[in-house]
Design an enzyme around this catalytic site. Structure first.
Site, PDB file in Angstrom:
ATOM      1  N   CYS A  92     -10.083   5.931 -11.706  1.00  0.00           N
ATOM      2  CA  CYS A  92     -10.958   7.082 -11.810  1.00  0.00           C
ATOM      3  C   CYS A  92     -12.326   6.531 -12.038  1.00  0.00           C
ATOM      4  CB  CYS A  92     -10.563   7.864 -12.962  1.00  0.00           C
ATOM      5  SG  CYS A  92     -10.264   7.326 -14.545  1.00  0.00           S
TER       6      CYS A  92
ATOM      7  N   HIS B  25     -10.194   9.358 -19.166  1.00  0.00           N
ATOM      8  CA  HIS B  25     -10.071   9.651 -17.741  1.00  0.00           C
ATOM      9  C   HIS B  25     -11.532  10.432 -17.422  1.00  0.00           C
ATOM     10  CE1 HIS B  25      -8.441  10.504 -13.800  1.00  0.00           C
ATOM     11  NE2 HIS B  25      -8.414  11.806 -13.821  1.00  0.00           N
TER      12      HIS B  25
ATOM     13  N   HIS C 265     -10.907  13.335  -8.814  1.00  0.00           N
ATOM     14  CA  HIS C 265     -10.761  12.434  -9.442  1.00  0.00           C
ATOM     15  C   HIS C 265      -9.628  11.418  -8.849  1.00  0.00           C
ATOM     16  CE1 HIS C 265      -7.048  14.114 -11.246  1.00  0.00           C
ATOM     17  NE2 HIS C 265      -7.591  14.965 -10.717  1.00  0.00           N
TER      18      HIS C 265
END
Length: 182
Positions: free
Chosen positions: A89, A141, A153
């Site tokens: 990510c 994240h 993402h």
């Protein structure tokens, strides 16, 4: 001067002129074909992402962003990966920011969070970062906000994908939005 040489010279020059002019016409045709192909591709990208985001085609105005997403969409997740063979990510966000916006940002999702200015979820704009604390006290994240509560993402299970901040999973773990500090 020999009459045959003069006529020969004339035809040689005529041939060169016709060849050059013909080449220009071919070049113009190729340019028009390339332009038409590019316009078709741009239209397809706009239509595709307008549908994914649930917005009007006219709302898809940042073609470099959506073209980048289109190139990377479906790339598998790979921890510490930073290529189309596999990406995590934070590397995906870093590559997107550099490619689309010319901004440099690297490190973990938490490092990226610390390098941004926090903004309320209600004020998110296309290109802002969205951060999540997934089963952790630290940011674990990160993604890029698009429109209509959607963000792109690199998901552990699905790779590069567009998700909705209103999905129960992301709503549960959403932490904050952020803008890259100038």
């Amino acid at each position: 001067m020999n009459k045959h040489l003069t006529i020969y010279g004339f035809y040689c020059r005529l041939f060169v002129i016709i060849f050059l002019l013909g080449g220009c016409a071919t070049s113009r045709k190729a340019e028009r074909a390339n332009k038409a192909a590019k316009e078709t591709q741009e239209k397809e990208v706009k239509e595709k992402y307008a549908a994914k985001l649930g917005v009007s085609v006219d709302d898809i105005s940042n073609l470099p962003l959506y073209s980048f997403i289109d190139e990377w969409y479906g790339t598998p997740y790979h921890y510490s990966g930073h290529s189309k063979a596999g990406v995590d990510c934070s590397d995906f966000v870093g590559i997107l920011l550099q490619t689309v916006y010319g901004k440099t940002m690297s490190g973990t999702a938490n490092d990226m969070f610390e390098a941004t200015r926090s903004i309320p979820e209600a004020n998110l704009k296309e290109g802002d970062l969205v951060f999540f604390k997934i089963k952790s006290k630290y940011v674990t994240h990160v993604g890029i906000y698009l429109q209509n509560n959607k963000f792109v993402h690199a998901s552990v299970h699905s790779g590069v994908i567009i998700s909705d901040l209103n999905d129960s999973y992301y709503k549960k773990y959403y932490y904050k939005g952020g803008k890259v500090k100038a």
